[in-house]
Write an enzyme that holds these catalytic residues in place. Structure first.
Site, PDB file in Angstrom:
ATOM      1  N   ASP A  83      40.587  41.922  36.946  1.00  0.00           N
ATOM      2  CA  ASP A  83      39.546  43.097  36.820  1.00  0.00           C
ATOM      3  C   ASP A  83      39.629  43.971  35.495  1.00  0.00           C
ATOM      4  OD1 ASP A  83      41.969  44.183  38.153  1.00  0.00           O
ATOM      5  OD2 ASP A  83      40.968  45.830  38.989  1.00  0.00           O
ATOM      6  N   GLU A 147      43.396  45.398  40.167  1.00  0.00           N
ATOM      7  CA  GLU A 147      44.617  46.327  39.737  1.00  0.00           C
ATOM      8  C   GLU A 147      44.129  47.617  39.189  1.00  0.00           C
ATOM      9  OE1 GLU A 147      47.544  47.831  36.908  1.00  0.00           O
ATOM     10  OE2 GLU A 147      45.437  47.371  36.503  1.00  0.00           O
TER      11      GLU A 147
END
Ligand SMILES: [Zn+2]
Length: 434
Positions: A83, A147
């Site tokens: 991400d 994350e």
């Protein structure tokens, strides 16, 4: 040595991963699945058997194991998140999700945080398959979701629900280390992360007596809160040197020919000049007030006032952080962890650290490797629950003017092709010897 195809692929993969928009807006608003499928397909083409794992639909993680030659050796975890943080296209010179390669530079969100590393891992795994290379230790490759928010759909989920996939892993390697830090005076420093401060996002609540704004009120919640956050914000946290920061200061002092006087660290930091940036945020705990919320009308004293504080504590510093917050907030203001993450400390005298250092020195002989502690945090915090010691090692050789730390989450995030090639060479060398 990684082959020419690996050098081409790291660039292609970085660019193509950037083009897969995996913006994480928090609150579950993200879809990593297309990027996870992309990574899994590249691994499967290399003969590996990646598994896709989701706690929440679309929030996909990928894990694969490269078998080492020594079954008795501890395994190494190599992880990268899929991400990225949001990017506002109108602020950028190039569309943030174009993955455009212009004048030898790959542009886009994730170019340094951290689709670059994801691409390096893929390119290396595939070159090993072509050449029949097997590492000594098992290497567990993990690409994670989430994350950039809570990690609950990513590394946290993997650590809690799938610990078996990480069996034997004692050490992990991931983002934010071994990039070129130019000190402005011609020196090139490669900081390798061997620790992270812990995260303490706090919610402060002051309670008082609600009432009319024209009356005497010695129990005003706004006044109480304001006094408490003024104390928190102005607090001078005492100096605390962790083993990593101690090593960093000593090695930097030697590099600059300064007496490594750790009894007067503020003075030492001054003498280090720009290089002080690598350590100054990690010599003490910190707590910065960031949000305030109270009241609804100018002539009404509210019964409650709330503030948020971004707190960070050093490895071993959490107890002191809590005690200090109790004192600073005082009896009229309660505080609690709205979000809490552990601090990490990794040894700088381990064989793994030495091998990372040697790999950088081989390909950047002009560089100076020093350890450092990250001021913030990564997925390594979640994986630490499995007993995995985390290092930050994403090698990138950057030209002067490329401020790595400013590009992180910044506008016009980009990475030179040459930096990616260096990354593949160094990471490949490290992993072969790890
Ligand atoms: Zn990152």
């Amino acid at each position: 040595m990684a082959d020419g195809q690996a050098m081409d692929e790291v660039v292609t993969f970085t660019s193509e991963l950037i083009r897969i928009d995996t913006t994480n807006r928090g609150g579950g608003d993200c879809q990593e699945r297309p990027a996870a499928e992309y990574a899994a397909a590249r691994l499967a083409e290399a003969g590996l058997e990646p598994v896709l794992l989701e706690r929440t639909r679309g929030r996909t993680n990928v894990v694969a194991r490269i078998e080492g030659t020594d079954p008795a050796a501890d395994a190494l975890l190599l992880h990268g998140h899929l991400d990225v943080v949001p990017a506002e296209a109108r602020d950028w010179s190039v569309h943030p999700f174009s993955g455009e390669i212009r004048d030898g530079v790959v542009w886009g969100r994730g170019a340094v945080d951290m689709k670059n590393m994801d691409a390096m891992i893929l390119a290396i795994a595939r070159s090993w398959a072509r050449e029949g290379v097997r590492p000594r230790r098992d290497i567990v490759v993990a690409f994670t979701a989430d994350e950039e928010a809570s990690a609950e759909d990513g590394s946290g989920f993997l650590a809690d629900e799938h610990p078996g996939l990480f069996a034997g892993c004692t050490e992990g390697v991931s983002e934010s280390g071994a990039f070129t830090f130019h000190d402005g005076g011609g020196r090139q420093i490669y900081p390798i992360a061997a620790g992270e401060r812990g995260t303490g996002w706090l919610r402060l609540t002051a309670r008082g007596r609600a009432g009319h704004g024209s009356k005497v009120n010695k129990e005003n919640a706004v006044t109480r809160l304001a006094a408490a956050i003024a104390r928190v914000g102005a607090h001078e946290w005492p100096l605390r040197l962790t083993p990593t920061v101690r090593a960093a200061l000593t090695e930097l002092a030697v590099l600059y020919g300064i007496e490594p006087d750790l009894t007067d660290v503020d003075r030492l930091l001054e003498k280090l000049g720009p290089a002080a940036k690598l350590v100054e945020a990690t010599v003490r705990n910190s707590a910065n007030p960031t949000m305030l919320d109270a009241g609804y009308k100018v002539n009404v004293i509210p019964g409650e006032a709330v503030a948020h504080v971004d707190g960070r504590y050093l490895p071993g510093g959490e107890d002191e952080f809590r005690t200090t917050l109790d004192l600073l907030t005082g009896p009229d203001v309660d505080w609690e962890f709205h979000h809490r993450e552990v601090a990490l400390q990794a040894p700088v005298d381990s064989p793994t650290y030495a091998r990372m250092r040697a790999a950088v020195e081989e390909f950047a002989p002009e560089g100076h490797v020093v350890p450092y502690c990250m001021s913030g945090g990564t997925d390594a915090k979640q994986f630490s629950r499995l007993g995995i010691t985390g290092y930050g090692f994403t090698p990138l050789k950057l030209p002067e003017g490329f401020d790595y730390q400013a590009l992180f989450h910044g506008v016009d995030e980009r990475v030179p092709v040459e930096a990616l090639h260096f990354g593949v060479r160094v990471l490949d060398r490290f992993l072969r010897t790890a």
